[in-house]
Design a protein around this motif. Structure first.
Motif, PDB file in Angstrom:
ATOM      1  N   GLU A   1      -1.357   9.642   0.192  1.00  0.00           N
ATOM      2  CA  GLU A   1      -2.362  10.707   0.103  1.00  0.00           C
ATOM      3  C   GLU A   1      -1.930  11.965   0.853  1.00  0.00           C
ATOM      4  OE1 GLU A   1      -5.888   8.839   1.528  1.00  0.00           O
ATOM      5  OE2 GLU A   1      -6.059   7.492  -0.218  1.00  0.00           O
ATOM      6  N   ALA A   2      -1.041  11.792   1.851  1.00  0.00           N
ATOM      7  CA  ALA A   2      -0.517  12.945   2.604  1.00  0.00           C
ATOM      8  C   ALA A   2       0.709  13.542   1.931  1.00  0.00           C
ATOM      9  CB  ALA A   2      -0.165  12.516   4.031  1.00  0.00           C
ATOM     10  N   GLY A   3       1.043  13.046   0.734  1.00  0.00           N
ATOM     11  CA  GLY A   3       2.190  13.587   0.006  1.00  0.00           C
ATOM     12  C   GLY A   3       3.522  12.957   0.363  1.00  0.00           C
ATOM     13  N   GLU A   4       3.507  11.896   1.163  1.00  0.00           N
ATOM     14  CA  GLU A   4       4.745  11.227   1.595  1.00  0.00           C
ATOM     15  C   GLU A   4       4.926   9.942   0.783  1.00  0.00           C
ATOM     16  OE1 GLU A   4       7.002  12.110   3.724  1.00  0.00           O
ATOM     17  OE2 GLU A   4       6.114  13.729   4.933  1.00  0.00           O
ATOM     18  N   THR A   5       5.174  10.100  -0.519  1.00  0.00           N
ATOM     19  CA  THR A   5       5.222   8.932  -1.409  1.00  0.00           C
ATOM     20  C   THR A   5       6.435   8.045  -1.144  1.00  0.00           C
ATOM     21  OG1 THR A   5       4.042  10.202  -3.088  1.00  0.00           O
ATOM     22  CG2 THR A   5       5.146   8.194  -3.814  1.00  0.00           C
ATOM     23  N   ASP A   6       7.590   8.640  -0.830  1.00  0.00           N
ATOM     24  CA  ASP A   6       8.765   7.825  -0.530  1.00  0.00           C
ATOM     25  C   ASP A   6       8.531   6.973   0.717  1.00  0.00           C
ATOM     26  OD1 ASP A   6      10.187   8.728  -2.696  1.00  0.00           O
ATOM     27  OD2 ASP A   6      11.233  10.301  -1.588  1.00  0.00           O
ATOM     28  N   LEU A   7       7.866   7.554   1.709  1.00  0.00           N
ATOM     29  CA  LEU A   7       7.529   6.795   2.914  1.00  0.00           C
ATOM     30  C   LEU A   7       6.562   5.669   2.561  1.00  0.00           C
ATOM     31  CD1 LEU A   7       7.483   6.321   5.961  1.00  0.00           C
ATOM     32  CD2 LEU A   7       5.780   8.165   6.147  1.00  0.00           C
ATOM     33  N   ALA A   8       5.608   5.945   1.686  1.00  0.00           N
ATOM     34  CA  ALA A   8       4.666   4.916   1.254  1.00  0.00           C
ATOM     35  C   ALA A   8       5.396   3.764   0.567  1.00  0.00           C
ATOM     36  CB  ALA A   8       3.631   5.522   0.311  1.00  0.00           C
ATOM     37  N   ALA A   9       6.389   4.099  -0.254  1.00  0.00           N
ATOM     38  CA  ALA A   9       7.159   3.060  -0.942  1.00  0.00           C
ATOM     39  C   ALA A   9       7.934   2.208   0.058  1.00  0.00           C
ATOM     40  CB  ALA A   9       8.124   3.696  -1.936  1.00  0.00           C
ATOM     41  N   ALA A  10       8.472   2.858   1.100  1.00  0.00           N
ATOM     42  CA  ALA A  10       9.206   2.115   2.130  1.00  0.00           C
ATOM     43  C   ALA A  10       8.281   1.140   2.851  1.00  0.00           C
ATOM     44  CB  ALA A  10       9.848   3.080   3.119  1.00  0.00           C
ATOM     45  N   LEU A  11       7.045   1.555   3.106  1.00  0.00           N
ATOM     46  CA  LEU A  11       6.073   0.673   3.760  1.00  0.00           C
ATOM     47  C   LEU A  11       5.719  -0.515   2.862  1.00  0.00           C
ATOM     48  CD1 LEU A  11       3.895   3.523   5.237  1.00  0.00           C
ATOM     49  CD2 LEU A  11       4.912   1.689   6.616  1.00  0.00           C
ATOM     50  N   CYS A  12       5.568  -0.271   1.575  1.00  0.00           N
ATOM     51  CA  CYS A  12       5.290  -1.371   0.637  1.00  0.00           C
ATOM     52  C   CYS A  12       6.450  -2.350   0.572  1.00  0.00           C
ATOM     53  CB  CYS A  12       4.985  -0.810  -0.755  1.00  0.00           C
ATOM     54  SG  CYS A  12       3.345  -0.075  -0.920  1.00  0.00           S
ATOM     55  N   TRP A  13       7.645  -1.829   0.577  1.00  0.00           N
ATOM     56  CA  TRP A  13       8.833  -2.682   0.534  1.00  0.00           C
ATOM     57  C   TRP A  13       8.921  -3.537   1.800  1.00  0.00           C
ATOM     58  CZ3 TRP A  13      11.959  -5.765  -1.378  1.00  0.00           C
ATOM     59  CH2 TRP A  13      13.250  -6.001  -0.924  1.00  0.00           C
ATOM     60  N   GLN A  14       8.588  -2.933   2.939  1.00  0.00           N
ATOM     61  CA  GLN A  14       8.588  -3.694   4.181  1.00  0.00           C
ATOM     62  C   GLN A  14       7.534  -4.804   4.123  1.00  0.00           C
ATOM     63  OE1 GLN A  14      10.815  -3.316   6.448  1.00  0.00           O
ATOM     64  NE2 GLN A  14      10.029  -4.713   8.002  1.00  0.00           N
ATOM     65  N   ALA A  15       6.393  -4.476   3.585  1.00  0.00           N
ATOM     66  CA  ALA A  15       5.311  -5.460   3.495  1.00  0.00           C
ATOM     67  C   ALA A  15       5.674  -6.602   2.555  1.00  0.00           C
ATOM     68  CB  ALA A  15       4.024  -4.780   3.021  1.00  0.00           C
ATOM     69  N   VAL A  16       6.224  -6.287   1.391  1.00  0.00           N
ATOM     70  CA  VAL A  16       6.518  -7.335   0.418  1.00  0.00           C
ATOM     71  C   VAL A  16       7.714  -8.176   0.862  1.00  0.00           C
ATOM     72  CG1 VAL A  16       8.156  -6.201  -1.176  1.00  0.00           C
ATOM     73  CG2 VAL A  16       6.388  -7.735  -2.077  1.00  0.00           C
ATOM     74  N   SER A  17       8.636  -7.585   1.623  1.00  0.00           N
ATOM     75  CA  SER A  17       9.746  -8.364   2.171  1.00  0.00           C
ATOM     76  C   SER A  17       9.226  -9.420   3.133  1.00  0.00           C
ATOM     77  CB  SER A  17      10.736  -7.444   2.900  1.00  0.00           C
ATOM     78  OG  SER A  17      11.355  -6.553   2.003  1.00  0.00           O
ATOM     79  N   ARG A  18       8.272  -9.010   3.990  1.00  0.00           N
ATOM     80  CA  ARG A  18       7.642  -9.971   4.902  1.00  0.00           C
ATOM     81  C   ARG A  18       6.980 -11.094   4.113  1.00  0.00           C
ATOM     82  NH1 ARG A  18       6.443  -8.145  10.236  1.00  0.00           N
ATOM     83  NH2 ARG A  18       4.814  -9.739  10.286  1.00  0.00           N
ATOM     84  N   CYS A  19       6.260 -10.709   3.072  1.00  0.00           N
ATOM     85  CA  CYS A  19       5.502 -11.658   2.265  1.00  0.00           C
ATOM     86  C   CYS A  19       6.421 -12.697   1.635  1.00  0.00           C
ATOM     87  CB  CYS A  19       4.726 -10.901   1.191  1.00  0.00           C
ATOM     88  SG  CYS A  19       3.796 -11.950   0.057  1.00  0.00           S
ATOM     89  N   TRP A  20       7.515 -12.257   1.012  1.00  0.00           N
ATOM     90  CA  TRP A  20       8.401 -13.190   0.314  1.00  0.00           C
ATOM     91  C   TRP A  20       9.148 -14.075   1.287  1.00  0.00           C
ATOM     92  CZ3 TRP A  20      13.589 -14.415  -0.027  1.00  0.00           C
ATOM     93  CH2 TRP A  20      13.927 -15.264  -1.079  1.00  0.00           C
ATOM     94  N   ARG A  21       9.691 -13.486   2.366  1.00  0.00           N
ATOM     95  CA  ARG A  21      10.450 -14.287   3.316  1.00  0.00           C
ATOM     96  C   ARG A  21       9.579 -15.339   4.000  1.00  0.00           C
ATOM     97  NH1 ARG A  21      13.614 -10.812   7.383  1.00  0.00           N
ATOM     98  NH2 ARG A  21      12.483  -8.965   6.703  1.00  0.00           N
ATOM     99  N   ALA A  22       8.287 -15.016   4.184  1.00  0.00           N
ATOM    100  CA  ALA A  22       7.377 -15.980   4.815  1.00  0.00           C
ATOM    101  C   ALA A  22       6.820 -16.976   3.806  1.00  0.00           C
ATOM    102  CB  ALA A  22       6.223 -15.244   5.494  1.00  0.00           C
ATOM    103  N   GLY A  23       7.061 -16.754   2.508  1.00  0.00           N
ATOM    104  CA  GLY A  23       6.534 -17.661   1.490  1.00  0.00           C
ATOM    105  C   GLY A  23       5.020 -17.673   1.455  1.00  0.00           C
ATOM    106  N   LEU A  24       4.413 -16.479   1.603  1.00  0.00           N
ATOM    107  CA  LEU A  24       2.945 -16.392   1.661  1.00  0.00           C
ATOM    108  C   LEU A  24       2.322 -16.599   0.275  1.00  0.00           C
ATOM    109  CD1 LEU A  24       2.476 -13.447   4.186  1.00  0.00           C
ATOM    110  CD2 LEU A  24       2.258 -15.901   4.602  1.00  0.00           C
ATOM    111  N   PRO A  25       1.032 -16.918   0.230  1.00  0.00           N
ATOM    112  CA  PRO A  25       0.360 -17.175  -1.058  1.00  0.00           C
ATOM    113  C   PRO A  25       0.434 -15.979  -2.000  1.00  0.00           C
ATOM    114  CG  PRO A  25      -1.012 -17.905   0.777  1.00  0.00           C
ATOM    115  CD  PRO A  25       0.129 -17.144   1.379  1.00  0.00           C
TER     116      PRO A  25
END
Length: 902
Positions: free
Chosen positions: A464-488
């Motif tokens: 929303e602040a116009g930092e879409t690439d930064l937002a994508a990096a945050l999503c990638w960090q989140a989904v990496s955590r999710c997959w490596r932890a084998g979350l539901p």
């Protein structure tokens, strides 16, 4: 402690020959020339020890500048042990004239020669003079006089002198020996002697910086920065050694060296123009020649280059600060048409705050990121932060630098930069960056869903602040955590929903990888259909890495390995070490199933070494898990279990089910290979229990063949019916190539006899051309089933194929089982009774013999003119052919073969 003199075998042989001839009554003299730090004094010291051991009397002297004006000072030092002899009176009289007149050098020379002859009559003499260029002229003239008359004397005279003092002892007719820098093997040996535990990457950096200079090899390990840096701080000894090379040059030439040291990429015309501005007088290209003659510069690809990298650092850091600032200001004006270099020089020419220079560096950082070269962007952003007085801007720039470092997965650099920033009270983007960097530096327990939700909230704020690439990096960090932890799956769905609002195209690598990591069960089939149709931009190294990660998660190992190969080459070329570690670790594991075993260990060993150097402990542990799996599949159960236990006991694995699953899988394979089938079953079945830390939704399915083998051997097949039912349902909605092939094997192995033939035929009908492990295992299982059903003739073909397949891989335990089954089917193993000469190719036999003799892979490579990787490849093929597990058994195997051959 004394160290061996490395890389001077030819010089030592020449000196030993000189001493030998002297002892035989054929004296001679030798002059050793070399730049400071190349080991002249060390070589002379070794000569003294050799001469003493050989029974010679050793006399020594060292030239000292402070005594160079005192007549015969050097000669007095050299001959002091002999001056008490009765026959020394004539010498003393020639050296000291009572009337104060200048001593007669000819008379002194005759007196010295006579004294030496008398002294050598009983014991041969070795006269060793270090730094002869600093001797007083009288002593030097007498020594030359003596040196030319030693042909029939048991006397050896060896002197050393610096290269730049080329007029000293010139034209005397003395034999000369010129010392050069060490070759790479000798340089590496010097480092191994001095610092045996040095990390491989740090060793490579030291070798590159030292460029074979012995003193640099000794001194640099103590002053080289922990992280890679364009600047190398030099010790006082090194500064003095390299300053000696250029201090005597004409002023215009020194100005050329200074200008080039400030910008090694400048073309010659810019270097000369900067030198002119520095001296205030016209400097032309003729001024370059003295530096070339002195061995400091060379011309490569129409550019001036320092022949010794450390000379550049010595020249640059030897400049007064004011002169250095003025030089960078001049260069900034001269390269005005190159905004990146101009920004760099303008910043280097500034001591205090300078907003304009900082803005130019910020723009240079943005251009570097656009080019896909983020490493210089980190340096530019940090320097830009130092050039501003605005506290908010200072913090924002540092956090941006930290964010780029975190995307490079350089945890230590990201942490250092973030620590320099003030606590964030400012923009949304700054808060998001701080959270992103913090999560990379200290991920904590990956099972913490609240942390994932916080990253997603910040991603929406950044968007929303116009930092879409930064937002994508945050999503990638989140989904990496999710997959490596084998979350539901519902956790992944929340991340995917946030990423879907960012507006990226469906074929953007960021969209593909988030979808694959977040919802493989739901979107896996569609993604697998789309991946082969993608036409990726292979120049986008980060994009290739993301696509490769998506392919791996989906079990498309062919596409994954292909894309990862591009990423590895790109990261290596760009020097992005932290990401290279991740890519190497990731590519080593799937190559096991693709049959590239010799490459697997090379990739994983390099990943572990680089991870240790960069402080990426997690990826060091991950690489070790891959190594454990490799050893297990090769059949070295003890090594596999040891590595797997190291992984599972690591504190870095809190909540990281992806790596835990690999280590647990390796333990199960190792137990199977050792015949401990009940243990293997108990280890592997845990991988399918959703409550167990060894369970991972994707990677557990890869262990189905090994669980099936253990179940078959223990008669516990019915205990995993539910596991096979769940896997079958998953494969139906998500046809992962790895899962479907693993499932087909398990089903075939455990199908009752009345339907097993069809199950095996169906499994073997799949495309297994690029799945050599699955193909050989199916051949072995099918051949074994046929033999036990008394279909002996039919069993032999698949069993032969299995044996040959495992031999090609280097899978010793499985190859042994295939041979046992073949013998049970009435077919003698072609290897039985055959000697090594028949079993191995000529080059394999050479390799085996050298390895059995104790040579390392590198030493064998040098002997046979191969690469170490090729030697490793040969050994992986040799072990199963000789039916052994490793190097320690080679000698016995070869001896046994020789006896069998009669």
């Amino acid at each position: 402690m004394r160290f061996a003199i490395r890389g001077r075998d030819a010089e030592l042989a020449a000196i030993e020959d000189l001493l030998h001839r002297a002892r035989a009554g054929h004296g001679a003299a030798l002059l050793i020339r070399g730049h400071p730090g190349l080991g002249k004094s060390m070589l002379l010291g070794e000569t003294g020890r050799t001469a003493t051991t050989a029974g010679m009397t050793v006399l020594t002297a060292n030239g000292v500048a402070a005594e160079s004006a005192l007549p015969f000072a050097g000669l007095h030092q050299l001959l002091a042990p002999l001056l008490g002899r009765p026959d020394a009176g004539g010498l003393l009289a020639s050296m000291v004239r009572p009337d104060g007149a200048r001593p007669d050098r000819f008379a002194a020379g005759l007196a010295v020669l006579g004294l030496l002859r008398e002294a050598a009559a009983g014991t041969p003499l070795a006269l060793l003079v270090d730094d002869a260029h600093r001797l007083d002229p009288d002593s030097l003239d007498v020594l030359v006089f003596v040196a030319r008359r030693l042909t029939a004397e048991p006397i050896a005279l060896i002197l050393t002198a610096g290269v730049r003092h080329d007029q000293v002892l010139a034209g005397t007719g003395l034999s000369e020996l010129h010392l050069a820098e060490l070759d790479r093997d000798a340089a590496r040996a010097v480092l191994d002697d001095r610092v045996p535990a040095m990390a491989p990457d740090r060793r490579d950096r030291t070798l590159a910086a030292a460029a074979g200079h012995p003193l640099a090899l000794v001194e640099l390990p103590g002053c080289l920065p922990a992280v890679d840096s364009a600047e190398v701080p030099l010790s006082e000894r090194l500064r003095e050694a390299f300053a000696d090379r250029y201090a005597h040059l004409p002023e215009p030439t020194r100005a050329v060296l200074a200008a080039l040291a400030a910008d090694v990429d400048s073309p010659p015309d810019v270097v000369v123009a900067a030198a002119s501005a520095l001296t205030g007088a016209a400097v032309d290209l003729d001024s370059v020649q003295p530096a070339i003659d002195a061995g400091l510069l060379e011309i490569r690809s129409h550019r001036l280059r320092f022949r010794q990298p450390l000379v550049r650092h010595a020249v640059y850091h030897g400049l007064p600060v004011a002169e250095r600032l003025r030089l960078h200001a001049v260069l900034a004006d001269l390269v005005a048409d190159d905004p990146d270099r101009r920004a760099r020089h303008r910043a280097a020419a500034t001591l205090g705050p300078d907003e304009r220079a900082g803005q130019e560096l910020e723009a240079a950082a943005a251009r570097a990121l656009d080019r896909g070269t983020p490493v210089p962007a980190v340096t530019h952003l940090e320097r830009a932060a130092d050039l501003t007085l605005d506290a908010a801007r200072h913090t924002s720039l540092l956090l941006r630098a930290a964010e780029v470092a975190s995307q490079l997965h350089d945890r230590s650099e990201a942490a250092r930069l973030a620590a320099r920033a003030e606590p964030v009270r400012g923009t949304t983007a700054d808060r998001a960056r701080q959270a992103l960097v913090g999560d990379v530096v200290d991920p904590g327990d990956l099972r913490d869903e609240a942390r994932i939700d916080a990253l997603c909230e910040l991603a929406m704020d950044a968007h929303e602040a116009g930092e879409t690439d930064l937002a994508a990096a945050l999503c990638w960090q989140a989904v990496s955590r999710c997959w490596r932890a084998g979350l539901p799956a519902e956790v992944g769905a929340r991340i995917l929903a946030v990423h879907g609002k960012l507006g990226f195209a469906g074929d953007d690598p960021r969209s593909v990888v988030v979808a694959a990591y977040a919802q493989p069960d739901v979107l896996g089939g569609e993604l697998l259909r789309r991946l082969p149709a993608l036409v990726p931009d292979r120049s986008d190294i980060d994009g290739m890495h993301l696509l490769a990660a998506a392919a791996m998660v989906l079990g498309d190992l062919r596409t994954g390995v292909s894309f990862l190969g591009t990423a590895v080459a790109g990261y290596r070329a760009q020097g992005r070490t932290a990401l290279l570690v991740r890519a190497l670790s990731a590519t080593g594991f799937p190559r096991l199933w693709r049959g590239r075993w010799p490459m697997v260990r090379a990739d994983l060993d390099e990943a572990e070494a680089l991870a240790a150097r960069t402080g990426e402990v997690f990826w060091q542990v991950a690489a070790r898990a891959g190594q454990a799996m490799h050893e297990a599949m090769r059949g070295d159960s003890d090594a596999a279990v040891s590595l797997a236990d190291q992984v599972l006991s690591s504190a870095q694995l809190t909540g990281v089910r992806s790596v835990t699953a690999v280590a647990q899988h390796a333990r199960g394979v190792a137990a199977n290979a050792s015949g401990r089938y009940d243990e293997a079953f108990d280890l592997l079945v845990r991988m399918f229990d959703r409550t167990d830390t060894a369970h991972h939704p994707d990677l557990s399915g890869w262990a189905l063949p090994d669980l099936a083998d253990a179940a078959l051997r223990t008669g516990r097949g019915r205990e995993i019916d539910d596991i096979l039912t769940v896997a079958t349902a998953r494969a139906a909605r998500f046809p992962s190539p790895m899962l479907t092939r693993s499932l087909a094997y398990a089903v075939a192995v455990l199908t009752p006899d009345d339907a097993a033939d069809d199950a095996f035929r169906e499994a073997r009908a799949a495309d297994l051309a690029e799945w050599p492990v699955h193909r050989a295992r199916l051949d072995l299982a099918y051949g074994t089933w046929l033999r036990r059903r008394k279909r002996i003739l039919e069993s032999r073909a698949p069993l032969r194929a299995a044996r040959d397949g495992f031999d090609a891989l280097g899978a010793a335990a499985w190859a042994r089982r295939a041979r046992e089954e073949l013998r049970a089917a009435g077919e003698e193993d072609p290897a039985a009774g055959r000697g090594a000469a028949e079993l191995l190719t000529a080059q394999e036999l050479q390799t085996a013999m050298l390895a059995a003799a104790g040579l390392s892979n590198r030493e064998i490579a040098q002997r046979l003119q191969l690469s170490p990787r090729t030697v490793g490849s040969h050994l992986y093929r040799i072990y199963p052919k000789l039916q052994i597990r490793g190097r320690a058994q080679l000698r016995a195997a070869l001896n046994g073969q020789a006896r069998d051959d009669g």
